[in-house]
Design a protein around this motif. Structure first.
Motif, PDB file in Angstrom:
ATOM      1  N   MET A   1      15.239  19.769   1.481  1.00 31.77           N
ATOM      2  CA  MET A   1      14.661  20.863   0.708  1.00 31.77           C
ATOM      3  C   MET A   1      13.163  20.898   0.971  1.00 31.77           C
ATOM      4  SD  MET A   1      14.649  21.436  -3.424  1.00 31.77           S
ATOM      5  CE  MET A   1      16.340  21.948  -3.470  1.00 31.77           C
ATOM      6  N   ALA A   2      12.678  22.029   1.389  1.00 35.02           N
ATOM      7  CA  ALA A   2      11.246  22.195   1.604  1.00 35.02           C
ATOM      8  C   ALA A   2      10.540  22.281   0.257  1.00 35.02           C
ATOM      9  CB  ALA A   2      10.990  23.454   2.416  1.00 35.02           C
ATOM     10  N   THR A   3       9.296  21.834   0.225  1.00 38.43           N
ATOM     11  CA  THR A   3       8.537  21.839  -1.025  1.00 38.43           C
ATOM     12  C   THR A   3       8.517  23.215  -1.670  1.00 38.43           C
ATOM     13  OG1 THR A   3       7.163  20.025  -0.245  1.00 38.43           O
ATOM     14  CG2 THR A   3       6.279  21.345  -2.029  1.00 38.43           C
ATOM     15  N   GLN A   4       8.344  24.280  -0.874  1.00 34.83           N
ATOM     16  CA  GLN A   4       8.252  25.620  -1.454  1.00 34.83           C
ATOM     17  C   GLN A   4       9.562  26.066  -2.095  1.00 34.83           C
ATOM     18  OE1 GLN A   4       7.931  24.936   1.804  1.00 34.83           O
ATOM     19  NE2 GLN A   4       9.070  26.394   3.034  1.00 34.83           N
ATOM     20  N   ASP A   5      10.659  25.397  -1.791  1.00 31.06           N
ATOM     21  CA  ASP A   5      11.947  25.745  -2.385  1.00 31.06           C
ATOM     22  C   ASP A   5      12.175  25.088  -3.743  1.00 31.06           C
ATOM     23  OD1 ASP A   5      12.558  27.274  -0.150  1.00 31.06           O
ATOM     24  OD2 ASP A   5      13.493  25.580   0.867  1.00 31.06           O
ATOM     25  N   LEU A   6      11.418  24.061  -4.057  1.00 33.77           N
ATOM     26  CA  LEU A   6      11.576  23.348  -5.316  1.00 33.77           C
ATOM     27  C   LEU A   6      10.687  23.995  -6.373  1.00 33.77           C
ATOM     28  CD1 LEU A   6      12.842  21.000  -6.830  1.00 33.77           C
ATOM     29  CD2 LEU A   6      11.006  19.555  -5.996  1.00 33.77           C
ATOM     30  N   THR A   7      11.264  24.269  -7.540  1.00 35.63           N
ATOM     31  CA  THR A   7      10.547  24.970  -8.603  1.00 35.63           C
ATOM     32  C   THR A   7      10.680  24.207  -9.915  1.00 35.63           C
ATOM     33  OG1 THR A   7      10.977  27.071  -7.506  1.00 35.63           O
ATOM     34  CG2 THR A   7      10.395  27.181  -9.823  1.00 35.63           C
ATOM     35  N   LEU A   8       9.618  24.250 -10.692  1.00 35.68           N
ATOM     36  CA  LEU A   8       9.604  23.675 -12.033  1.00 35.68           C
ATOM     37  C   LEU A   8       9.665  24.840 -13.008  1.00 35.68           C
ATOM     38  CD1 LEU A   8       9.282  21.045 -13.656  1.00 35.68           C
ATOM     39  CD2 LEU A   8       6.817  21.388 -13.532  1.00 35.68           C
TER      40      LEU A   8
ATOM     41  N   ILE B   1       6.081  24.433  -6.689  1.00 36.71           N
ATOM     42  CA  ILE B   1       5.586  23.070  -6.490  1.00 36.71           C
ATOM     43  C   ILE B   1       4.911  23.002  -5.124  1.00 36.71           C
ATOM     44  CG2 ILE B   1       6.295  20.665  -6.211  1.00 36.71           C
ATOM     45  CD1 ILE B   1       8.477  21.237  -8.303  1.00 36.71           C
ATOM     46  N   THR B   2       3.683  22.533  -5.098  1.00 41.71           N
ATOM     47  CA  THR B   2       2.951  22.471  -3.835  1.00 41.71           C
ATOM     48  C   THR B   2       3.199  21.172  -3.078  1.00 41.71           C
ATOM     49  OG1 THR B   2       0.992  21.632  -4.968  1.00 41.71           O
ATOM     50  CG2 THR B   2       1.126  24.017  -4.624  1.00 41.71           C
ATOM     51  N   ASN B   3       3.466  20.108  -3.800  1.00 39.09           N
ATOM     52  CA  ASN B   3       3.749  18.818  -3.179  1.00 39.09           C
ATOM     53  C   ASN B   3       4.780  18.068  -3.997  1.00 39.09           C
ATOM     54  OD1 ASN B   3       1.776  18.587  -0.936  1.00 39.09           O
ATOM     55  ND2 ASN B   3       0.310  18.846  -2.601  1.00 39.09           N
ATOM     56  N   VAL B   4       5.650  17.353  -3.311  1.00 33.35           N
ATOM     57  CA  VAL B   4       6.638  16.508  -3.973  1.00 33.35           C
ATOM     58  C   VAL B   4       7.023  15.417  -2.980  1.00 33.35           C
ATOM     59  CG1 VAL B   4       8.628  17.899  -3.266  1.00 33.35           C
ATOM     60  CG2 VAL B   4       8.781  16.499  -5.318  1.00 33.35           C
ATOM     61  N   ASN B   5       7.293  14.235  -3.484  1.00 35.58           N
ATOM     62  CA  ASN B   5       7.694  13.163  -2.571  1.00 35.58           C
ATOM     63  C   ASN B   5       9.080  13.471  -1.998  1.00 35.58           C
ATOM     64  OD1 ASN B   5       8.547  12.623  -5.298  1.00 35.58           O
ATOM     65  ND2 ASN B   5       9.202  10.587  -4.651  1.00 35.58           N
ATOM     66  N   ALA B   6       9.241  13.174  -0.732  1.00 34.60           N
ATOM     67  CA  ALA B   6      10.459  13.533   0.011  1.00 34.60           C
ATOM     68  C   ALA B   6      11.738  12.978  -0.610  1.00 34.60           C
ATOM     69  CB  ALA B   6      10.322  13.114   1.471  1.00 34.60           C
ATOM     70  N   PRO B   7      11.760  11.718  -1.053  1.00 32.23           N
ATOM     71  CA  PRO B   7      13.000  11.214  -1.654  1.00 32.23           C
ATOM     72  C   PRO B   7      13.406  11.994  -2.913  1.00 32.23           C
ATOM     73  CG  PRO B   7      11.582   9.379  -1.056  1.00 32.23           C
ATOM     74  CD  PRO B   7      10.773  10.632  -0.897  1.00 32.23           C
ATOM     75  N   TYR B   8      12.422  12.412  -3.720  1.00 28.75           N
ATOM     76  CA  TYR B   8      12.747  13.176  -4.919  1.00 28.75           C
ATOM     77  C   TYR B   8      13.268  14.563  -4.548  1.00 28.75           C
ATOM     78  CZ  TYR B   8      12.636  15.144  -9.566  1.00 28.75           C
ATOM     79  OH  TYR B   8      13.012  15.734 -10.745  1.00 28.75           O
ATOM     80  N   ALA B   9      12.637  15.217  -3.600  1.00 30.57           N
ATOM     81  CA  ALA B   9      13.100  16.538  -3.147  1.00 30.57           C
ATOM     82  C   ALA B   9      14.530  16.447  -2.617  1.00 30.57           C
ATOM     83  CB  ALA B   9      12.162  17.094  -2.087  1.00 30.57           C
TER      84      ALA B   9
END
Length: 109
Positions: free
Chosen positions: A1-8, A91-99
């Motif tokens: 999942m790319a960072t731009q795809d993850l939303t809070l 979300i602009t940044n997230v650690n890869a394992p969490y994504a």
């Protein structure tokens, strides 16, 4: 999942049980990977021309951006407000394992 795809997603609720219903349904249905509930917090807002004050709870959902419509429908099912606040924060940044964990624990349509 790319960072731009993850939303809070931030959703305010009038009672903890409403917040819990949204959180549980979102995770159980794999719309969101996880949910956090905060509160109560004090809110001040204008409703029908009158300044109101209330205590509310916040539900935070971590989910793909593509699931906004599904989250909106889920909130409508559980939420008593005529106009519930559903705010999607990119979300602009997230650690890869969490994504990767979020991607593994959600479904998109």
């Amino acid at each position: 999942m790319a960072t731009q795809d993850l939303t809070l997603y931030r959703i305010t609720c009038p009672r903890q049980r409403v917040a819990r219903a949204i959180a549980d349904d979102a995770v159980e249905s794999r719309i969101a990977a996880c949910a956090n509930i905060e509160g109560p917090m004090a809110s001040t807002y204008r409703w029908k021309g009158v300044v109101e004050q209330a205590f509310e709870f916040i539900v935070w959902l971590k989910a793909p951006a593509a699931n906004f419509a599904r989250i909106e429908a889920l909130v409508a099912k559980h939420h008593p407000y005529d106009v519930p606040a559903i705010v999607a924060l990119g979300i602009t940044n997230v650690n890869a394992p969490y994504a990767a964990w979020v991607e593994d624990n959600t479904d998109t349509e």
